[in-house]
Structure formats: structure tokens, C-alpha cells
Design an enzyme around this catalytic site. Sequence first.
Site, PDB file in Angstrom:
ATOM      1  CE  LYS A  77     -50.363  34.252  11.634  1.00 13.30           C
ATOM      2  NZ  LYS A  77     -49.599  34.800  10.522  1.00 13.30           N
TER       3      LYS A  77
ATOM      4  CG  ASP B 179     -49.723  38.147   8.677  1.00 12.14           C
ATOM      5  OD1 ASP B 179     -49.084  38.804   9.513  1.00 12.14           O
ATOM      6  OD2 ASP B 179     -50.027  36.954   8.842  1.00 12.14           O
TER       7      ASP B 179
HETATM    8  P1  NDP Z   1     -47.328  27.182   6.263  1.00 16.08           P
HETATM    9  O1  NDP Z   1     -46.733  26.027   7.006  1.00 16.08           O
HETATM   10  O2  NDP Z   1     -48.779  27.464   6.393  1.00 16.08           O
HETATM   11  O3  NDP Z   1     -47.036  26.981   4.684  1.00 16.08           O
HETATM   12  C1  NDP Z   1     -45.773  26.620   4.238  1.00 16.08           C
HETATM   13  C2  NDP Z   1     -45.711  26.789   2.722  1.00 16.08           C
HETATM   14  O4  NDP Z   1     -44.365  26.570   2.301  1.00 16.08           O
HETATM   15  C3  NDP Z   1     -46.570  25.804   1.935  1.00 16.08           C
HETATM   16  O5  NDP Z   1     -47.027  26.425   0.773  1.00 16.08           O
HETATM   17  C4  NDP Z   1     -45.563  24.686   1.609  1.00 16.08           C
HETATM   18  O6  NDP Z   1     -45.906  23.941   0.453  1.00 16.08           O
HETATM   19  C5  NDP Z   1     -44.336  25.497   1.342  1.00 16.08           C
HETATM   20  N1  NDP Z   1     -43.073  24.786   1.517  1.00 16.08           N
HETATM   21  C6  NDP Z   1     -42.490  24.418   2.689  1.00 16.08           C
HETATM   22  N2  NDP Z   1     -41.303  23.830   2.450  1.00 16.08           N
HETATM   23  C7  NDP Z   1     -41.130  23.820   1.100  1.00 16.08           C
HETATM   24  C8  NDP Z   1     -40.108  23.343   0.247  1.00 16.08           C
HETATM   25  N3  NDP Z   1     -39.007  22.747   0.721  1.00 16.08           N
HETATM   26  N4  NDP Z   1     -40.259  23.483  -1.087  1.00 16.08           N
HETATM   27  C9  NDP Z   1     -41.353  24.084  -1.582  1.00 16.08           C
HETATM   28  N5  NDP Z   1     -42.372  24.566  -0.820  1.00 16.08           N
HETATM   29  C10 NDP Z   1     -42.264  24.426   0.505  1.00 16.08           C
HETATM   30  O7  NDP Z   1     -46.442  28.421   6.681  1.00 16.08           O
HETATM   31  P2  NDP Z   1     -46.886  29.959   6.619  1.00 16.08           P
HETATM   32  O8  NDP Z   1     -47.592  30.188   5.337  1.00 16.08           O
HETATM   33  O9  NDP Z   1     -47.576  30.334   7.884  1.00 16.08           O
HETATM   34  O10 NDP Z   1     -45.486  30.718   6.638  1.00 16.08           O
HETATM   35  C11 NDP Z   1     -44.640  30.731   5.487  1.00 16.08           C
HETATM   36  C12 NDP Z   1     -43.425  31.590   5.758  1.00 16.08           C
HETATM   37  O11 NDP Z   1     -43.781  32.955   5.846  1.00 16.08           O
HETATM   38  C13 NDP Z   1     -42.756  31.235   7.081  1.00 16.08           C
HETATM   39  O12 NDP Z   1     -41.390  31.056   6.820  1.00 16.08           O
HETATM   40  C14 NDP Z   1     -42.993  32.434   7.976  1.00 16.08           C
HETATM   41  O13 NDP Z   1     -41.886  32.653   8.819  1.00 16.08           O
HETATM   42  C15 NDP Z   1     -43.164  33.556   6.964  1.00 16.08           C
HETATM   43  N6  NDP Z   1     -44.022  34.638   7.459  1.00 16.08           N
HETATM   44  C16 NDP Z   1     -43.465  35.891   7.600  1.00 16.08           C
HETATM   45  C17 NDP Z   1     -44.240  36.948   8.053  1.00 16.08           C
HETATM   46  C18 NDP Z   1     -43.613  38.293   8.222  1.00 16.08           C
HETATM   47  O14 NDP Z   1     -44.246  39.158   8.829  1.00 16.08           O
HETATM   48  N7  NDP Z   1     -42.442  38.515   7.682  1.00 16.08           N
HETATM   49  C19 NDP Z   1     -45.667  36.778   8.413  1.00 16.08           C
HETATM   50  C20 NDP Z   1     -46.151  35.434   8.207  1.00 16.08           C
HETATM   51  C21 NDP Z   1     -45.343  34.419   7.763  1.00 16.08           C
HETATM   52  P3  NDP Z   1     -46.934  22.683   0.548  1.00 16.08           P
HETATM   53  O15 NDP Z   1     -48.316  23.263   0.549  1.00 16.08           O
HETATM   54  O16 NDP Z   1     -46.640  21.901  -0.671  1.00 16.08           O
HETATM   55  O17 NDP Z   1     -46.589  21.941   1.828  1.00 16.08           O
END
Ligand code: NDP
Length: 279
Positions: free
Chosen positions: A66, A103
Site C-alpha cells: 500500500k 479503507d
Molecule cells: P500491520 O501489519 O500493518 O499492523 C499490525 C498491527 O497489529 C500493529 O499495530 C501491531 O502492533 C498489531 N499487532 C499484531 N499482533 C499483535 C498482538 N499479538 N498483540 C498486540 N498487537 C498486535 O497490519 P494492517 O494494519 O495492515 O492490518 C491489521 C488487520 O486489519 C489485519 O488483520 C487485516 O486483515 C485487517 N484489515 C481488514 C480490512 C477490512 O476491509 N476488513 C482492511 C484492512 C485491514 P505493533 O505495532 O506493536 O507490531
Amino acid sequence: MTDRYAVMGNPIGHSRSPAIHARFAAQTGQAIDYAAILAPVAGFAAAVAAFREQGGRGLNVTVPFKQEACALADELTPRARRAGAVNTLRFAPGEPVFGDTTDGVGLLHDLQRNLGLTLAGRRILLLGAGGAARGVIEPLLEAAPAELVIANRTAARAEQLARLFADLGPLRATALDALDGAAAFDILINATSASLAGTTLALPAHLVAADSVAYDMVYAARPTPFMRWAGEHGAARVADGLGMLVEQAAESFFLWRGVRPRTAPVIADLRAQLAASYA
Ligand code: NDP
């Protein structure tokens, strides 16, 4: 010739976008072809160039491209520029390459239209500070909440986002493990990928009140760990992100074709498919 579109990402096999856009096309009578393309992690720009050479008219872009897609656009909407992320590219003949992020508007449409929620004056908790969170902060603040709190495992990332969007409304950042002193929220949105991994976030139960709504951007056949946690602590309502997925796709379809598909039957259709895949 049928206009060609696609979703590009890595991985891409799980994508429901081709199924959604096929339904939009059938419903609106638009003759489009929509594929899923796996781009090499280090070869996104080349894959986009090849798609355009083959007559591609538009792309949806997903993880991990993205931000790269943002750099490929000649013209960005203000919301895409600020988020630094693009999920929709349009290649119209004789026009600059146009990029937008749908989004956020997809989430807002699902919360407000489909779930009937009012965001104005509400306290909203946004869990996560990755790409998904980044894309929804501006539209959430435009809906005039009383407060938007971004909580992330890595606090510095939440703080960075809070600085980036500070001028748009009442925004605060915190570490995920520093929510003990916070009052309950009206709306809790999980934008972390924890549910994808089946992980339950360690959140204090008092964040949920009897009239709270909990929304997980992840969608699944069964309630996600976050939805189960909120339900067990008395949330009035829980929802997953299937509606957001279909709504963001509808915005992309509109940007490409100038026609707005009806989303409700497509959400219902996909929900039934998900349920059948679990049964
Ligand atoms: P990113 O990889 O960019 O970010 C992941 C985020 O999740 C970070 O803030 C990370 O924290 C946090 N995280 C991951 N694992 C854990 C954990 N075990 N405990 C606490 N925090 C955690 O992913 P995206 O932002 O791109 O996507 C996030 C979710 O949103 C995905 O599951 C995706 O499928 C969903 N999504 C759904 C959409 C829809 O249309 N329904 C559209 C876009 C996304 P840290 O910064 O500390 O690593």
C-alpha cells in the site's frame, strides 16, 4: 474489449476481492474482468507496469504494497497523501495515475450505514497502529467523536500517528498495556492483526460497558477472539470486518466505473459463503 482490473498483493490467494467485484459487475451490468495477482515482494512496480501494458485499468492494492502504491500515483487524494497509503489505483487513458485509500470510508459506511452507529460525541478506542489503523483515523475524526484513543503494543507507533493526525480532532495515543486507567469506550475497534493469529489481546475488562460496540476489522466464519472477549465482558454488540471489506471495494468500484453497487446483498452472500465454509 472487457476492461481489466485486479487486486495485487503478497500473499493473495486468500483474497475475496475477485468474488466481490464479480458480484458488483453482475449487479450493475458493468463488463469487467477482475483477477488476483501475486506480485513478488521486491517486484511490485514492475508487476504494475506489466499489468498496465496488458491494458489494466485499475488495481486494488493490499499487504505489503500500500505504501509503494502511493509512490506510483501521479495524483493522490488528500486522505491518501496523509495516510501515505493507497489501496486503489486508476489507470484511465490520457489521465494521470490516480490513487486513493478507501479503507477508511469502507469502515465508516459499515459502522454508520450497516450497523446504524452514531460516532459523533462518542469515545472511540482504536487498537493498532499499522496500515489499517492509519487509513481509518482521518474519517473517524471527521465523524466528530468526543475522543479517539489509539492504543498500540508498540506505543511509539501510536504516538507517531497521533502527531500525524493531531490537527484533525481530539486524538490521544497510549500503549496497549497502559489502558488500565482508561474509562469504558462507546466503540472499540480492533485494527491489529492479533485475531488473524488467533491471539486474544490482554485488555482490561472495564474498557467495555453495557452499551459498548466492539468491531474487529478481521472477518471470519466464527466470532474472532476480540469479539468473544468483548461479548464475554458485556458488550451490547460485536461485529467483524466483512462489511468494511465489501464497502471499501464498493468505493473502489465507484472510483473506476462511476457506478455505486448495492453492498447489502453482497455482504449477505459472502457471509453465507463464510458460514458454509465453516460448516
Ligand atoms: P500491520 O501489519 O500493518 O499492523 C499490525 C498491527 O497489529 C500493529 O499495530 C501491531 O502492533 C498489531 N499487532 C499484531 N499482533 C499483535 C498482538 N499479538 N498483540 C498486540 N498487537 C498486535 O497490519 P494492517 O494494519 O495492515 O492490518 C491489521 C488487520 O486489519 C489485519 O488483520 C487485516 O486483515 C485487517 N484489515 C481488514 C480490512 C477490512 O476491509 N476488513 C482492511 C484492512 C485491514 P505493533 O505495532 O506493536 O507490531
